[in-house]
Design a protein around this motif. Structure first.
Motif, short mmCIF file in Angstrom:
data_model
loop_
_atom_site.label_atom_id
_atom_site.label_comp_id
_atom_site.label_asym_id
_atom_site.label_seq_id
_atom_site.Cartn_x
_atom_site.Cartn_y
_atom_site.Cartn_z
N ARG A 177 0.85 -1.20 0.00
CA ARG A 177 0.00 0.00 0.00
C ARG A 177 0.88 1.25 0.00
O ARG A 177 1.72 1.42 0.89
CB ARG A 177 -0.92 0.00 1.23
N HIS A 179 -0.88 4.31 -0.82
CA HIS A 179 -2.00 5.23 -1.07
C HIS A 179 -1.67 6.64 -0.57
O HIS A 179 -1.02 6.85 0.44
CB HIS A 179 -3.25 4.72 -0.35
N ASP A 204 -2.58 -1.35 -3.32
CA ASP A 204 -3.20 -0.03 -3.24
C ASP A 204 -2.23 1.03 -3.73
O ASP A 204 -1.29 1.40 -3.02
CB ASP A 204 -3.64 0.26 -1.80
N GLU A 226 -8.01 -7.21 -3.36
CA GLU A 226 -8.35 -5.80 -3.38
C GLU A 226 -7.35 -5.04 -4.25
O GLU A 226 -6.13 -5.20 -4.10
CB GLU A 226 -8.33 -5.20 -1.96
N ASP A 228 -6.67 -1.04 -5.79
CA ASP A 228 -7.03 0.37 -5.81
C ASP A 228 -6.04 1.13 -6.68
O ASP A 228 -4.87 1.27 -6.33
CB ASP A 228 -7.04 0.94 -4.39
#
Length: 677
Positions: A177, A179, A204, A226, A228
């Motif tokens: 991640r 983000h 992410d 997941e 993103d």
């Protein structure tokens, strides 16, 4: 008798290397040292941080904030029971078997930068530094960590491009991640083709400034749950294969994607997953792609399937045509020895699309796209001149770049003698060797060897060229480079149906990429040369300090002379000095003699390059002493005493640096031969 005496002296000298690690060292955890040094200073920046103040040698490890520890045997240091002696045990920080397992400091008001040394923790699995004020770039070295599985760097002030080395972590990675930072550029592809990152579940990249097309390699991450990519600047179509993933959460909103959305089973994603993109993005759950044509979804699907079918058929025909053309080219090229056959067949293309008076282009694997016109019309820039030819960086009309080696007129054997060697060189494919893609022979006898152009630096430049921002060649990187060279040579010696010697092993003939992958060039060229030019190559080897003693009488190179040259090269890697004649003074640097003198004077550690010793706690434990002994063994005056390159590879693999992390990709963790690229 003389040989026996020399060998006995050589063994006696090497025995002096053994006591190097006999001096006792302070018992201390290397990870603790690293935390108190580089890591703490980097994360807190210019101001003291309250949480990091607990990282103190006067405080028991269980009271250091945000950290979890593990022992070398895999058992966790338990800090859950406040009454446990661990909470007051100050001696744990001096336990060399203790390693950092988890670094979790979210919302800790950190204001520095991500330290490069994070990649040096051999057992670190979790790194959570999200929701802080960290600046700078994501360091390349982060991808060198050997066991990281969970990374969260989200909600910081990071910028720059994401380093490709991040995918070195692929085998262990579960979550990544980043983000809400300011990372930009395209998302780099994994260095290992078709990497599946089989354990990766959470990816992410949202809330950054990434651009370019959808990172299509993500569709190969079969375990992804997941994804993103929202609030970036991606554009172009979304690949249909994305619909094959068993995603539970998806965010592609607020980009500039266009085209038809993939079909996701169960229609589980709403409009919010795709909103804020180009008006041209269509398909459920967004607007229908039929527009004003009134076509039904079924009709559209039929059209799409029809187009895809037509494309597949057309592609198959094209592939068949190219393969047939390539096959014909190869067959014609092998018959090129007889001049009348050459005249008859030159009009058929010769594999390169040219004929007539232009000569013949012979293509090998990976060079099928080249044509005779491409090669002859390429604009060249001289890179190097040798006694036997000139090397050019050549730009093709389509913007591509190749490397051309024009062999000097009169230096090469005639066509009938040359062609079998060229064909053998053209079949060689290994990850540590630069492949020959094509060979051109003109009507007047001119000969061109054609390779990919790789914008990598030579090992010679990396070791000896002083320039700002130069890559620091620590022992882990140098070991990987040496092992790559050894594997390439071992493949030439034992991995081919007909073995071949390199004949010109030196640091200028080793290219190194940003991942410290070494690739040998110029292998087998001496086999193409007439005897007098081959003798000149041996004479140059003497000046360069890489000439094996037996070449004084026997001019022909062999696998054992390659081993000797590798030994000199390994010493050059370890010592950091150029062998042979140097500079204006013309002094001759004898690297094996330097080592022998250092051993006799008991100053062996001083012979290593200072960069090699940085971060090395024990020259014996890190394999440095073993590498020095191996290099001296390769440089043994008697050829029969030298190890084979297979044995060299085995010893280097057994004595890797402990802190090498994942400088080694999955395909590099063991000896493999015949890896094409």
């Amino acid at each position: 008798m003389e040989v026996s005496k020399r060998f006995s002296l050589y063994v006696f000298l090497l025995c002096f290397l053994l006591p190097l690690n006999s001096k006792p060292t302070d018992s201390v955890s290397a990870d603790v040292e690293l935390l108190l040094g580089k890591i703490k200073a980097s994360l807190q920046g210019n101001s003291q941080n309250l949480l990091l103040s607990s990282w103190n040698s006067s405080v028991p490890l269980c009271q250091w904030r945000g950290l979890k520890w593990v022992f070398s045997n895999g058992s966790i240091l338990l800090c859950t029971d406040l009454s446990s002696p661990q909470w007051t045990n100050l001696s744990l920080s001096r336990d060399p078997s203790l390693h950092l397992f988890s670094l979790q400091l979210p919302s800790a008001n950190l204001s520095g930068s991500l330290p490069r040394e994070l990649g040096e923790f051999s057992m670190l699995q979790s790194l959570y530094l999200n929701i802080n004020f960290l600046t700078g770039t994501v360091p390349l070295e982060l991808g060198y960590s050997s066991s990281l599985s969970d990374i969260d760097l989200g909600s910081n002030l990071l910028n720059g491009v994401l380093p490709p080395s991040i995918w070195n972590l692929c085998d262990n990675l579960v979550s990544l991640r980043v983000h809400a930072n300011s990372l930009f550029g395209s998302v780099p592809e994994p260095a290992v083709r078709n990497s599946s990152c089989k354990n990766l579940q959470f990816l992410d990249f949202g809330g950054n400034k990434f651009s370019g097309n959808f990172p299509e390699f993500v569709t190969q991450f079969g375990g992804l749950k997941e994804l993103d990519l929202g609030s970036n600047m991606f554009s172009g179509p979304i690949p249909g294969d994305l619909g094959q993933l068993n995603l539970e959460k998806l965010n592609l909103s607020h980009n500039n994607f266009s085209g038809v959305l993939p079909v996701f089973g169960g229609s589980k994603f709403g409009v919010e997953a795709f909103e804020g993109n180009s008006p041209g993005l269509c398909g459920a759950p967004l607007k229908s792609c039929s527009g004003s044509s009134g076509l039904s979804p079924g009709a559209i699907a039929g059209i799409v399937i029809g187009l895809m079918t037509a494309t597949v058929v057309l592609a198959s025909l094209c592939i068949g045509y190219v393969q047939n053309k390539k096959k014909n080219s190869t067959e014609e090229s092998e018959d090129e020895i007889e001049e009348e056959e050459e005249d008859e067949e030159s009009g058929s293309g010769g594999g390169g699309g040219g004929g007539g008076d232009q000569g013949r282009l012979i293509l090998f694997q990976g060079g099928e796209h080249l044509t005779l016109e491409d090669v002859l019309n390429a604009t060249g820039q001289v890179l190097e001149k040798t006694s036997y030819g000139t090397v050019y960086k050549a730009k093709l009309s389509d913007g591509g770049t190749i490397t051309l080696r024009l062999l000097k007129e009169g230096s090469c054997k005639d066509g009938s003698s040359c062609l079998p060697v060229v064909k053998q060189l053209g079949r060689i494919r290994h990850e540590n060797l630069i492949p020959l893609r094509a060979f051109y022979q003109g009507k007047r006898g001119e000969k061109l060897l054609i390779y990919d152009h790789l914008p990598h630096r030579s090992l010679h430049d990396l070791l000896h060229e002083a320039r700002a921002g130069k890559l620091v060649l620590n022992w882990a990187r140098r070991h990987k480079i040496a092992l790559g060279i050894a594997r390439g040579l071992a493949y030439l010696h034992t991995g081919l149906e007909t073995p071949i010697t390199h004949g010109n092993v030196k640091s200028k003939n080793v290219l190194v990429d940003e991942f410290s992958v070494a690739r040998l060039t110029e292998f087998g060229l001496d086999k193409l040369m007439i005897p007098t030019v081959a003798d000149e190559m041996v004479a140059v080897a003497k000046i360069d300090g890489i000439k094996a003693p037996e070449l004084q009488k026997m001019k022909k190179c062999s696998s054992r002379t390659d081993v000797y040259a590798f030994g000199i090269l390994l010493l050059e890697i370890l010592i950091g000095k150029k062998p042979g004649k140097t500079g204006r003074s013309g002094d001759f640097v004898d690297l094996p003699l330097m080592v022998k003198v250092a051993v006799l004077e008991e100053t062996t550690l001083e012979v290593f390059d200072v960069e090699v010793l940085k971060g090395v706690r024990s020259a014996m434990e890190e394999g440095l002493v073993q590498a020095l002994k191996l290099a001296m063994g390769c440089c043994a005056p008697v050829a029969s005493v030298r190890p084979s390159m297979d044995e060299v590879v085995r010893q280097l693999e057994e004595n890797r640096p402990r802190n090498r992390s994942t400088l080694y990709s999955p395909t590099e963790t063991r000896s493999e031969i015949g890896t094409p690229f």
